[in-house]
Design an enzyme around this catalytic site. Sequence first.
Site, PDB file in Angstrom:
ATOM      1  N   ARG A  16      -3.676   8.016   3.799  1.00 38.03           N
ATOM      2  CA  ARG A  16      -2.453   7.258   3.554  1.00 38.03           C
ATOM      3  C   ARG A  16      -2.832   5.851   3.109  1.00 38.03           C
ATOM      4  O   ARG A  16      -3.714   5.211   3.681  1.00 38.03           O
ATOM      5  CB  ARG A  16      -1.598   7.205   4.818  1.00 38.03           C
ATOM      6  CG  ARG A  16      -0.304   6.404   4.685  1.00 38.03           C
ATOM      7  CD  ARG A  16       0.478   6.409   5.984  1.00 38.03           C
ATOM      8  NE  ARG A  16       1.010   7.747   6.265  1.00 38.03           N
ATOM      9  CZ  ARG A  16       2.232   8.132   5.917  1.00 38.03           C
ATOM     10  NH1 ARG A  16       3.034   7.303   5.268  1.00 38.03           N
ATOM     11  NH2 ARG A  16       2.643   9.351   6.217  1.00 38.03           N
ATOM     12  N   SER A  18      -1.259   2.184   0.567  1.00 32.68           N
ATOM     13  CA  SER A  18      -0.067   1.405   0.244  1.00 32.68           C
ATOM     14  C   SER A  18       0.769   2.060  -0.844  1.00 32.68           C
ATOM     15  O   SER A  18       1.944   1.725  -1.009  1.00 32.68           O
ATOM     16  CB  SER A  18      -0.479  -0.002  -0.200  1.00 32.68           C
ATOM     17  OG  SER A  18      -1.376   0.060  -1.301  1.00 32.68           O
ATOM     18  N   GLY A  20       0.768   5.713  -1.482  1.00 37.63           N
ATOM     19  CA  GLY A  20       1.205   7.082  -1.248  1.00 37.63           C
ATOM     20  C   GLY A  20       0.459   7.762  -0.123  1.00 37.63           C
ATOM     21  O   GLY A  20      -0.301   7.140   0.623  1.00 37.63           O
ATOM     22  N   ASP A 164     -11.754   0.541 -11.753  1.00 35.88           N
ATOM     23  CA  ASP A 164     -11.815   0.318 -10.305  1.00 35.88           C
ATOM     24  C   ASP A 164     -12.868   1.219  -9.660  1.00 35.88           C
ATOM     25  O   ASP A 164     -12.630   1.814  -8.611  1.00 35.88           O
ATOM     26  CB  ASP A 164     -10.444   0.557  -9.667  1.00 35.88           C
ATOM     27  CG  ASP A 164     -10.332  -0.057  -8.271  1.00 35.88           C
ATOM     28  OD1 ASP A 164     -11.122  -0.974  -7.964  1.00 35.88           O
ATOM     29  OD2 ASP A 164      -9.462   0.373  -7.496  1.00 35.88           O
TER      30      ASP A 164
END
EC number: 2.7.11.1
Length: 341
Positions: A16, A18, A20, A164
């Site tokens: 979990r 921020s 989804g 990223d």
Amino acid sequence: MVSSQAKYELIQEVGRGSYGVVYEAVVRQTGARVAVEKIRCHSPENVELALREFWALSSIQSQHPNVIHLEECVLQRDALAQRMSHGSSSSLYLELVETSLKGEITFDPCCAYYMWFVMDFCDGGDMNAYLLSRKPSRKTNTSFMLQLGSALAFLHRNQIIHRDLKPDNILISQGRTPAGSPEPTLKVADFGLSKVCSGSGLNPEEPASVNKCFLSTACGTDFYMAPEVWEGHYTAKADIFALGVIIWAMVERITFVDVETQKELLGSYVQQGEDIVPLGEALLENPKMELNIPARKKSMNASMKQLIREMLSANPQERPDAFELELRLVRIACRELDWDT
């Protein structure tokens, strides 16, 4: 999952964040395990992240063993759901695209929008947790650097800049390890910040053309960001820098503690007094700074040290592209058995 209740069964939540929730699920017909990521599209930021991931993964026409595979993506609005396709003209899809472009919600905020991604299930956690829970291993280091080099070359060949790359975004699949391989399979994942450059007027037949696609949005995770990303003018060579940070940290087990999460993370950096500074930020301030490679080992193979230095060059033009990098990593691993000493 509205449109696929008969196809998938959600087993348990496995992650979990921020943006989804990720579930372990099974395909009812075959029993195969998959990962199902549910992203709530309640803000322009979430919508853009979900669309970028969809655009990147759906643009890939073939599979690669070291890149997460998107089985399908379902767009849901309240009780209405439909399978998404690249370039869809459906009203649900176009509402999300408009929201992403305008930076504000353009649909009824009372409606519940979700995007469901069905992908490979990786049972070994992420690269960061995997490596830090085990003793350093030359075989593992060799396997991982070759897999990462192959994955990045594949992405750049498909005109995708990840933006990223970090150990937390590289997943471990132990259940799908190729026969005879003692090491697990890596899967580059989390394409929420990625950029597909094929629509920028470049020649898709030219392998290195992705390096001519200039981007200006400064994004990523600071300890893995190249100097030019901090400036806001960069190309796919920023991914090479990030991979250089990862490989150097992996080989020497260089870690730092994230201030916000207090989590130990693999990543190389510059020490300035009592502070640690991201390599990219430090090189932006002082492009002529000499990196202390190796930082912890007494010595390092000359070819490996030279390659890491080039990957972490302040000047992106001095870094190898992903295709040269892949070849050099193979050459080092196969010809120089002492590369990790």
